[in-house]
Design a protein around this motif. Structure first.
Motif, PDB file in Angstrom:
ATOM      1  N   ALA A  37       0.815  -1.293  -0.108  1.00  0.00           N
ATOM      2  CA  ALA A  37      -0.146   0.286   0.272  1.00  0.00           C
ATOM      3  C   ALA A  37       0.649   1.215   0.273  1.00  0.00           C
ATOM      4  O   ALA A  37       0.357   2.864  -0.667  1.00  0.00           O
ATOM      5  N   GLU A  38       2.042   1.218   0.873  1.00  0.00           N
ATOM      6  CA  GLU A  38       3.080   2.573   0.611  1.00  0.00           C
ATOM      7  C   GLU A  38       3.304   2.648  -0.353  1.00  0.00           C
ATOM      8  O   GLU A  38       3.430   4.067  -0.702  1.00  0.00           O
ATOM      9  N   GLN A  39       3.854   1.643  -1.032  1.00  0.00           N
ATOM     10  CA  GLN A  39       5.029   1.527  -2.098  1.00  0.00           C
ATOM     11  C   GLN A  39       3.560   2.370  -3.893  1.00  0.00           C
ATOM     12  O   GLN A  39       4.164   3.255  -4.577  1.00  0.00           O
ATOM     13  N   MET A  40       2.610   1.728  -3.672  1.00  0.00           N
ATOM     14  CA  MET A  40       1.031   1.845  -4.304  1.00  0.00           C
ATOM     15  C   MET A  40       0.960   3.695  -4.333  1.00  0.00           C
ATOM     16  O   MET A  40       0.665   4.015  -5.285  1.00  0.00           O
ATOM     17  N   ARG A  41       0.860   4.311  -2.591  1.00  0.00           N
ATOM     18  CA  ARG A  41       0.292   5.247  -2.739  1.00  0.00           C
ATOM     19  C   ARG A  41       1.352   5.870  -3.800  1.00  0.00           C
ATOM     20  O   ARG A  41       1.566   7.709  -4.312  1.00  0.00           O
ATOM     21  N   ALA A  42       3.089   6.206  -3.367  1.00  0.00           N
ATOM     22  CA  ALA A  42       4.323   6.706  -4.183  1.00  0.00           C
ATOM     23  C   ALA A  42       3.788   6.738  -5.564  1.00  0.00           C
ATOM     24  O   ALA A  42       3.994   7.403  -6.349  1.00  0.00           O
ATOM     25  N   ARG A  43       3.662   5.000  -6.324  1.00  0.00           N
ATOM     26  CA  ARG A  43       3.556   4.928  -7.342  1.00  0.00           C
ATOM     27  C   ARG A  43       3.101   3.950  -8.451  1.00  0.00           C
ATOM     28  O   ARG A  43       2.873   3.060  -8.018  1.00  0.00           O
ATOM     29  N   PRO A  44       1.838   4.152  -8.158  1.00  0.00           N
ATOM     30  CA  PRO A  44       0.184   3.272  -7.672  1.00  0.00           C
ATOM     31  C   PRO A  44       1.040   2.293  -9.811  1.00  0.00           C
ATOM     32  O   PRO A  44       1.066   3.438 -10.802  1.00  0.00           O
ATOM     33  N   THR A  45       0.501   1.238  -9.662  1.00  0.00           N
ATOM     34  CA  THR A  45       0.008   0.903 -10.939  1.00  0.00           C
ATOM     35  C   THR A  45      -1.165   0.360 -11.056  1.00  0.00           C
ATOM     36  O   THR A  45      -1.288  -0.578  -9.939  1.00  0.00           O
ATOM     37  N   LEU A  46      -1.025  -0.185 -12.246  1.00  0.00           N
ATOM     38  CA  LEU A  46      -2.378  -1.772 -12.382  1.00  0.00           C
ATOM     39  C   LEU A  46      -2.061  -3.023 -11.711  1.00  0.00           C
ATOM     40  O   LEU A  46      -2.976  -3.463 -10.709  1.00  0.00           O
ATOM     41  N   GLN A  94      11.549  -4.089 -25.213  1.00  0.00           N
ATOM     42  CA  GLN A  94      11.781  -4.026 -22.860  1.00  0.00           C
ATOM     43  C   GLN A  94       9.962  -3.698 -22.665  1.00  0.00           C
ATOM     44  O   GLN A  94       9.098  -3.989 -23.093  1.00  0.00           O
ATOM     45  N   PRO A  95      10.654  -3.912 -21.131  1.00  0.00           N
ATOM     46  CA  PRO A  95       9.158  -3.750 -19.996  1.00  0.00           C
ATOM     47  C   PRO A  95       8.530  -2.543 -20.485  1.00  0.00           C
ATOM     48  O   PRO A  95       9.125  -1.545 -20.664  1.00  0.00           O
ATOM     49  N   ILE A  96       7.269  -2.750 -20.278  1.00  0.00           N
ATOM     50  CA  ILE A  96       6.654  -1.446 -21.138  1.00  0.00           C
ATOM     51  C   ILE A  96       5.683  -0.857 -19.219  1.00  0.00           C
ATOM     52  O   ILE A  96       5.957  -1.573 -18.319  1.00  0.00           O
ATOM     53  N   GLY A  97       6.925   0.835 -19.062  1.00  0.00           N
ATOM     54  CA  GLY A  97       6.294   0.791 -18.008  1.00  0.00           C
ATOM     55  C   GLY A  97       5.408   1.888 -18.128  1.00  0.00           C
ATOM     56  O   GLY A  97       4.193   1.698 -18.810  1.00  0.00           O
ATOM     57  N   GLY A  98       4.968   2.704 -17.059  1.00  0.00           N
ATOM     58  CA  GLY A  98       4.481   3.452 -16.728  1.00  0.00           C
ATOM     59  C   GLY A  98       3.053   2.224 -15.848  1.00  0.00           C
ATOM     60  O   GLY A  98       3.286   1.087 -15.176  1.00  0.00           O
ATOM     61  N   SER A  99       1.666   3.404 -15.408  1.00  0.00           N
ATOM     62  CA  SER A  99       0.860   2.931 -14.392  1.00  0.00           C
ATOM     63  C   SER A  99       0.073   1.507 -15.324  1.00  0.00           C
ATOM     64  O   SER A  99      -0.131   0.804 -14.155  1.00  0.00           O
ATOM     65  N   GLU A 100       0.133   1.190 -16.467  1.00  0.00           N
ATOM     66  CA  GLU A 100      -0.829  -0.047 -17.207  1.00  0.00           C
ATOM     67  C   GLU A 100       0.754  -1.235 -17.480  1.00  0.00           C
ATOM     68  O   GLU A 100       0.282  -2.243 -17.678  1.00  0.00           O
ATOM     69  N   GLY A 101       1.704  -0.367 -17.625  1.00  0.00           N
ATOM     70  CA  GLY A 101       2.426  -1.894 -17.680  1.00  0.00           C
ATOM     71  C   GLY A 101       3.564  -1.816 -16.554  1.00  0.00           C
ATOM     72  O   GLY A 101       2.985  -1.768 -15.173  1.00  0.00           O
TER      73      GLY A 101
END
Length: 396
Positions: free
Chosen positions: A316-325, A388-395
């Motif tokens: 939860a702490e990590q998702m507050r800082a950097r949320p991803t699907l 390469q791995p897809i970055g961002g919230s959906e990758g």
């Protein structure tokens, strides 16, 4: 596509006129020769959106000589790009049946015929032509060697691919500075060695695998694939610390691919009884190279040591800082396991799962091809090291 045909056949018209004047033909408008009428018949086919009939007419009308050679060559190439390989082969074979053409033009026609054969999957015919050109044409030698590498790669003949690609490498000269490296070619040769190493590993031929992996890293010191295979080789031979050392070079080679090493690395740390150091290493990697897959790996370790509640808090702490699907989906799953009323969590989880189904995980940075597993050779553009791995919230 019509504009492309118009452009090509404008060139054909010029070539046709040059060919007629070159052989001393009389003034065309007054003479109204049969060839002249055939030319306008072909143009009429083109304007009436009947390109195949137009092409057949122009091929029959336009005589082959050194002035019209490039026009015939362009026409054959256009056929190949359209997917009409049989017609391209016929056009280029027709050029080779004209021994009065200069040697360089005949060699160019051979090269295009070889390309036709490659497009048709007739690799043995293409290989024979290209090998002849390598011997006879210094000018066409580099492109012929590259096409031979393409053939051996398609046939998975990695030994021949290495030998041929090595012939493309610039030679050192005692009196000049070292030649400029070719990263793309070096990277390809490294992958060819990795293919042979993987084959040797599958047969438990560890010495052969090691030799190929050393060569791979000489060619491309940033080869993540070579480091992964060395890590697997050392693990399978019981050299766990050597495996750890090899895998821990990957962050410097390509930090985006750190998650690819986690399973083998965890197993090796377990084997030497240093699981806590594995967690510390993951946290260090996460501090410098944020990744949801790294976060989830740490969550798994926290859950194993401190329980699911502590793992969920960390996530939860990590998702507050950097949320991803992916991270949110795992967080919902963790929260749901400890909730009294699961109905709302089930709805939210189902929605997120629906959003994530079929989402690609990797993407080629050369052509844009995307998929759910890593390919060292892009299936679309046939380039090495571009996935390469897809970055961002959906990758991620």
């Amino acid at each position: 596509m019509l504009w492309l045909f118009l452009l090509v056949f404008t060139a054909i018209a010029c070539g046709w006129l040059l060919g007629r004047f070159a052989v001393g033909a009389s003034a065309l408008p007054g003479g109204a020769t049969a060839e002249y009428r055939q030319y306008f018949r072909g143009l009429n086919y083109l304007l009436n959106d009947r390109p195949d009939e137009a092409i057949a007419t122009f091929v029959a009308t336009l005589e082959v000589n050194k002035e019209t050679f490039d026009t015939h060559l362009a026409l054959g190439n256009l056929m190949r790009r359209k997917g009409n390989v049989e017609q391209a082969i016929r056009i280029h074979q027709n050029l080779l049946a004209r021994p009065n053409l200069p040697p360089l033009q005949l060699q160019r026609a051979q090269l295009e015929l070889a390309r036709d054969y490659i497009s048709a999957g007739l690799y043995d015919r293409a290989e024979k032509i290209l090998q002849e050109l390598v011997q006879s044409s210094e000018e066409l030698r580099p492109i012929c060697l590259r096409h031979l590498v393409e053939i051996y790669q398609a046939e998975r003949d990695w030994t021949k691919a290495i030998e041929t690609a090595t012939r493309l490498m610039p030679r050192r000269n005692l009196f000049l500075s070292a030649p400029e490296p070719d990263p793309e070619l070096d990277g390809a040769i490294a992958h060819f060695h990795c293919e042979l190493a993987q084959h040797a590993l599958d047969k438990n031929e560890f010495d052969g695998a090691r030799a190929h992996l050393i060569q791979a890293l000489i060619r491309d010191p940033k080869s993540v694939r070579a480091s992964l295979l060395i890590g697997l080789l050392e693990y399978r031979t019981g050299h766990f610390q050597a495996s750890i050392d090899a895998l821990q070079k990957i962050p410097a080679q390509n930090p985006a691919l750190i998650p690819e090493m986690l399973d083998t690395l965890r197993t090796c740390y377990d084997a030497v009884g240093r699981r806590e150091q594995f967690v510390e290493y993951l946290r260090e990697c996460l501090a410098h190279h944020a990744s949801t897959r790294l976060v989830l790996a740490i969550c798994e370790e926290i859950a194993h040591r401190d329980g699911a509640f502590a793992a969920a808090n960390f996530l939860a702490e990590q998702m507050r800082a950097r949320p991803t699907l992916r991270g949110l989906l795992n967080l919902i799953s963790m929260q749901r396991d400890g909730a009294r009323d699961e109905s709302n969590f089930e709805v939210l989880q189902a929605l997120l799962q629906k959003m994530s189904v079929g989402k690609p995980v990797y993407q080629c940075n050369h052509c844009g091809f995307a998929g759910r597993q890593i390919h060292w050779l892009c299936p679309s553009c046939k380039q090495w090291n571009t996935m390469q791995p897809i970055g961002g919230s959906e990758g991620d």
